[in-house]
Design a protein around this motif. Sequence first.
Motif, mmCIF file in Angstrom:
data_model
loop_
_atom_site.group_PDB
_atom_site.id
_atom_site.type_symbol
_atom_site.label_atom_id
_atom_site.label_comp_id
_atom_site.label_asym_id
_atom_site.label_seq_id
_atom_site.Cartn_x
_atom_site.Cartn_y
_atom_site.Cartn_z
ATOM 1 N N THR A 121 0.847 -1.181 0.000
ATOM 2 C CA THR A 121 0.000 0.000 0.000
ATOM 3 C C THR A 121 0.888 1.237 0.000
ATOM 4 N N SER A 122 0.293 2.403 0.230
ATOM 5 C CA SER A 122 1.039 3.665 0.219
ATOM 6 C C SER A 122 0.434 4.592 1.264
ATOM 7 N N HIS A 123 0.926 5.811 1.340
ATOM 8 C CA HIS A 123 0.457 6.777 2.327
ATOM 9 C C HIS A 123 -1.059 6.893 2.270
ATOM 10 N N PHE A 124 -1.710 6.811 3.445
ATOM 11 C CA PHE A 124 -3.180 6.793 3.412
ATOM 12 C C PHE A 124 -3.836 8.028 4.017
ATOM 13 N N GLY A 125 -3.046 9.007 4.467
ATOM 14 C CA GLY A 125 -3.652 10.216 5.009
ATOM 15 C C GLY A 125 -4.079 10.036 6.455
ATOM 16 N N ARG A 270 6.587 2.367 -2.608
ATOM 17 C CA ARG A 270 7.231 2.407 -1.295
ATOM 18 C C ARG A 270 7.052 1.104 -0.506
ATOM 19 N N GLU A 271 6.188 0.206 -0.972
ATOM 20 C CA GLU A 271 6.005 -1.112 -0.353
ATOM 21 C C GLU A 271 5.688 -1.001 1.139
ATOM 22 N N MET A 272 4.650 -0.246 1.425
ATOM 23 C CA MET A 272 4.229 -0.032 2.809
ATOM 24 C C MET A 272 3.152 -1.033 3.206
ATOM 25 N N GLY A 273 2.948 -1.170 4.506
ATOM 26 C CA GLY A 273 1.904 -2.031 5.032
ATOM 27 C C GLY A 273 0.985 -1.261 5.961
#
Length: 354
Positions: A121-125, A270-273
């Motif tokens: 995922t990515s930055h979600f605010g 960015r390969e975020m979780g």
Amino acid sequence: MQQSDPSTRLPLNELARFSREVISASGADPATADAASRAMMHGTRHGVDSHGIRLLPHYIEALEGGRVNRHPSIKMLNSFGAARTLDADHAHGALATYTAMHNAIELASRFGLGAVAIRNTSHFGPAGAYSIEAARQGFIGLVFANSDSFVRLHDGAERFHGTNPISVAVPTTEANPWLLDMATSAVPFNRVLLYRSLGHPLPDAVASDEDGNDTTNADLVDMLAPLGAAFGFKGAGLAGVAEIFSAVMTGMRLSFEIAPMGGPDFATPREMGAFVLAIKPDAFVDRETFDRGMRRYLEGLRTSRPRQNGQVMAPGDREWKVAEERERNGVALDPATATAFEQLSKRYGVAFPA
């Protein structure tokens, strides 16, 4: 193109419309435009301006650069009872997290609780945008995420955790839920930028220089301090909770492995979780008892004696007041955001909010 006036207050529905149209014009699919706009407007509506509509230019840069997938295919990787893992295909974080929370609510309606891990995922605010989604449907919602390193450890001298938000929303019989949405740093970096622009000294123990020493000089800030000042091990521990749920439980990058949000690379995902949990209260106690308990709790909290010149508020009370005022009167854009919006308006031929 209409020129902006920083003193002009713009209607929330116009800002939402502008956001959806600009994101769509950048080539993103309708689901992405809707989810990203909803999340940003949650921030703007409730006074979380650092995670509100001012993020639109940044998100456009990430979508156009390729960091964020404009046409993702979110898939379920595995399911085990009340637990699921989704691969977000590098979607915008809002689309990924709304999708995960909807999955968690569906699981909780059947099993009493539902837990969903999100990969890629990515930055979600604003984290509260997703926990409140559960509370509005009668479930307790919890949300965890990490972000790129900007916060030192307690007694640390380098960036380690991100601001690593935690949000919890609990349904009530009132119009609005109990809502906690917090970073695990002492302050958001946006606060440092504000004090820097005003030339004001920072409060004690909220930020550090490049050697990890506390500084009240906003111009010398290189990292944030964890929540808790002299007891910052508590804030660092909470940041670790968010780190474990969002990165370790998903197999994604740890905070110190995530590429900086501000670039310069906007092409590489960015390969975020992230991690969400929905709980059905009446799976544990009958709903009438739960609702009565929340009423007693909130009544006791709000009637608790304040100290001199103080005001006791439940988590979320400040946000509801801001939302009521902004629904009525709109919101003013800061000059930098107004200028960026004018540029987006001209680039994509989308009418400026009026």
